[in-house]
Structure formats: structure tokens, C-alpha cells
Design a protein around this motif. Sequence first.
Motif, PDB file in Angstrom:
ATOM      1  N   GLU A 122       2.316  10.333  -4.040  1.00 53.87           N
ATOM      2  CA  GLU A 122       2.126  10.766  -2.661  1.00 53.87           C
ATOM      3  C   GLU A 122       3.436  10.717  -1.880  1.00 53.87           C
ATOM      4  N   VAL A 123       3.516  11.552  -0.857  1.00 48.48           N
ATOM      5  CA  VAL A 123       4.679  11.538   0.031  1.00 48.48           C
ATOM      6  C   VAL A 123       4.474  10.436   1.067  1.00 48.48           C
ATOM      7  N   VAL A 124       5.435   9.531   1.167  1.00 47.87           N
ATOM      8  CA  VAL A 124       5.343   8.397   2.081  1.00 47.87           C
ATOM      9  C   VAL A 124       6.405   8.544   3.162  1.00 47.87           C
ATOM     10  N   GLU A 137       0.827  -1.207   0.000  1.00 46.21           N
ATOM     11  CA  GLU A 137       0.000   0.000   0.000  1.00 46.21           C
ATOM     12  C   GLU A 137       0.862   1.257   0.000  1.00 46.21           C
ATOM     13  N   SER A 138       1.922   1.247   0.797  1.00 48.56           N
ATOM     14  CA  SER A 138       2.814   2.403   0.849  1.00 48.56           C
ATOM     15  C   SER A 138       3.528   2.602  -0.477  1.00 48.56           C
ATOM     16  N   CYS A 139       3.967   1.511  -1.094  1.00 55.45           N
ATOM     17  CA  CYS A 139       4.661   1.610  -2.383  1.00 55.45           C
ATOM     18  C   CYS A 139       3.727   2.121  -3.473  1.00 55.45           C
ATOM     19  N   VAL A 140       2.483   1.672  -3.459  1.00 54.23           N
ATOM     20  CA  VAL A 140       1.496   2.133  -4.447  1.00 54.23           C
ATOM     21  C   VAL A 140       1.239   3.629  -4.267  1.00 54.23           C
ATOM     22  N   LYS A 141       1.147   4.081  -3.019  1.00 56.56           N
ATOM     23  CA  LYS A 141       0.959   5.506  -2.767  1.00 56.56           C
ATOM     24  C   LYS A 141       2.144   6.310  -3.296  1.00 56.56           C
ATOM     25  N   SER A 182      10.656   7.480  -3.057  1.00 55.94           N
ATOM     26  CA  SER A 182       9.846   8.472  -3.774  1.00 55.94           C
ATOM     27  C   SER A 182       9.623   7.953  -5.190  1.00 55.94           C
ATOM     28  N   HIS A 183       8.763   8.647  -5.930  1.00 55.95           N
ATOM     29  CA  HIS A 183       8.420   8.205  -7.281  1.00 55.95           C
ATOM     30  C   HIS A 183       9.430   8.697  -8.306  1.00 55.95           C
ATOM     31  N   LEU A 218       9.808   3.601  -8.849  1.00 53.63           N
ATOM     32  CA  LEU A 218      10.229   4.098  -7.540  1.00 53.63           C
ATOM     33  C   LEU A 218      11.738   4.237  -7.501  1.00 53.63           C
ATOM     34  N   ARG A 219      12.183   5.185  -6.696  1.00 52.95           N
ATOM     35  CA  ARG A 219      13.613   5.343  -6.427  1.00 52.95           C
ATOM     36  C   ARG A 219      13.769   5.500  -4.927  1.00 52.95           C
ATOM     37  N   GLY A 220      14.749   4.802  -4.349  1.00 50.59           N
ATOM     38  CA  GLY A 220      14.866   4.899  -2.900  1.00 50.59           C
ATOM     39  C   GLY A 220      16.176   4.379  -2.364  1.00 50.59           C
ATOM     40  N   ILE A 221      16.248   4.390  -1.044  1.00 49.70           N
ATOM     41  CA  ILE A 221      17.442   3.914  -0.342  1.00 49.70           C
ATOM     42  C   ILE A 221      16.982   3.133   0.885  1.00 49.70           C
TER      43      ILE A 221
END
Length: 325
Positions: free
Chosen positions: A182-184, A173-177, A206-207, A217-220
Motif C-alpha cells: 500500500e501507498v503510505v 500499522e503504517s509499516c505493515v501497510k 515504500s516496499h 521496506l526501503r525508505g529515508i
Amino acid sequence: ELDESLKFTFFNWNTIEMTGFAYDDLSQKRTGITEIIRQSDRHEADLFFTNILKNSISGQLASCIVSIDGKEIPVTIYATPIVGENRVAGIRGVIVDISEQKSLELALRESEVRFRELAGLIPQFIFETDRNFRFTYFNLAAITLTGYTDEEFTKGLDIFSLVEMADRNSFRESCVKALGGEVVHPLQFSLIKRDQEKVPVIMYVSHIYRQDEYSGLRGIIVDIADQKRLEKALATINQKLNMMNTVTRHDVLNSITGLLGLVDMLSEITSDSKAQVLLAEIRNLIIAIKDQIIFTKDYQSLGVKAPQWQSLCNGIGYTASAIGM
């Protein structure tokens, strides 16, 4: 414009400014278009122009022209046949200088290379995914942390494979947002390594927005195992200190209660007015000390628990409902 032998029959002043050739060289058919094209590109250019003349079709060619002073200029040539009396009499076209575009592309490639090199040096798990949450980029730390091989990552491993089954629904759900823009808030979860070992981590994500759409998505992901061990050790120490403070405070309060009783008894058996005043002051001081010790019980509880993210929207909604809005 060119004739059938690819000599210039018409050109504007931009042609002269771009190439540096004299007006007479171009206007008197001394110079053809293939002569201003870079030597290594001439064979491809000959095939391009021959195809237009022979098959009467339009097209475009990415090439490089060489000015009279030897400067190479990247260009795109757009050309179409000139048809007259039911035959192709020549070629009409436009030569577009794309030097700035090439410079921007080079700067972008260099920037991407720097990003990849820096990402490779960072000890945290840096990643990118597509819209299906499959990894499209990962650094060396990803392999070190998860135990998965480079081949396993590139063959379609998705981010949910790293999450416990019980946590996957909320994690998804968080990844879809995040994918929807959206800001997660940072996500804490137990990462499941290839050997099924669990590692506590926190993920910032973040997207990726490309070509007018959310493309992934891009993240760490940061390993917080050491932090969790320190938090646990600190919690144990705080628990011991709190227990000691509670016992000590209880004993002190018992002693103060006894002292107040003695002061009250002394006050009852003493008739001296000055002594009564002094005993009243002593009693007030003892009560003040008692209140200060009781306050330490409330102060002791501050900071015992770690801070929690609070939803501003939920808080406003709860407040509004409480006051009937």
C-alpha cells in the motif's frame, strides 16, 4: 559430444562460430574440450568431466572458454554421460554462452555500488529492512542521527526501536501497510536516539519487491528539527501579529460605529436635500469600509495552521453517507 579422452565426436555449427576453430580441428579429434577452456579453469574442468565418466552422473559447470583469437567467453556447461553396453562411452552436453547474463550482472553490481556510494554521501538516514523490520542496510547518516553503532545496527536492531512506545502501534500499522504494497503517506514522529534524546523526523517509506514477494521496506528519514523550530518561531510571530490586528481592528470598528452615529445625527438635524444626499453617500462609504475591515478577520485566519493530509476515501465515504448513497 565427447569420447572418453574428451575429444569432440559431434558438434554443431554454433560450436565453430563460438570458438573460431576450424571444422577439421574439431572433427578429426585434434582439439579436445579442455583445450578450449581457460587455463585457470582447466583443473576444475578435468575434475568435472572425470567425475561424469567415472560415476556416470550429470552436472553443470560455470567456466570460461577461449576462442581461437584469444577472446574469453563466460559459459555454463551442462553435461551428462553417454552410456552404451553397460559402460560410459563418452559425454553429451551443451555449452551455453552467458556473456549477456554476465554483462547484466556486472551492470547490476555497478549500479548497486553507485547506489551505496551515493547513499553514503546523502546526509539523510537511508535504510532497508527485512520482513521483520530489522535493518539490512543503513548509511552513515543513520549512525550520526541515532547514535547507535554499526555493530548494533547489524545485530538486529529494528525500526520500532527508534519510535516512542506510545506511537509504536500506529507506526507499526503504517509499516505493515507499506510492506503489503500500500501507498503510505509520509510519517512524522519523534525518533528516539540511543541516549533517549528525541528528534522530530519525517519518514518516507515504500516496499521492496523481490522474487515475486514483498521482502521488506526501503525508505529515508529526514531530521526536521530545524524546520520545527522555524515553524514554532513563525507561529509565535503570527500569533503576535494576529493579536495586534485583532486589537487594531476592534478599535477601528469602534471608531467607525461612532462615525456612523455622528452621520445619522447630522442627517436628522439637516433639512437641506442636497446635504441629505451627500450624507447618505458618506454613510454608504463608511459601511463599505466597515465591511472590508470585517473581511480582514476571515482573511487573517487563512494559512495560520499547517496543511493536513486528507483521506480521499474517507471524504468520499462521508459525502456518500450524507446524501444517502
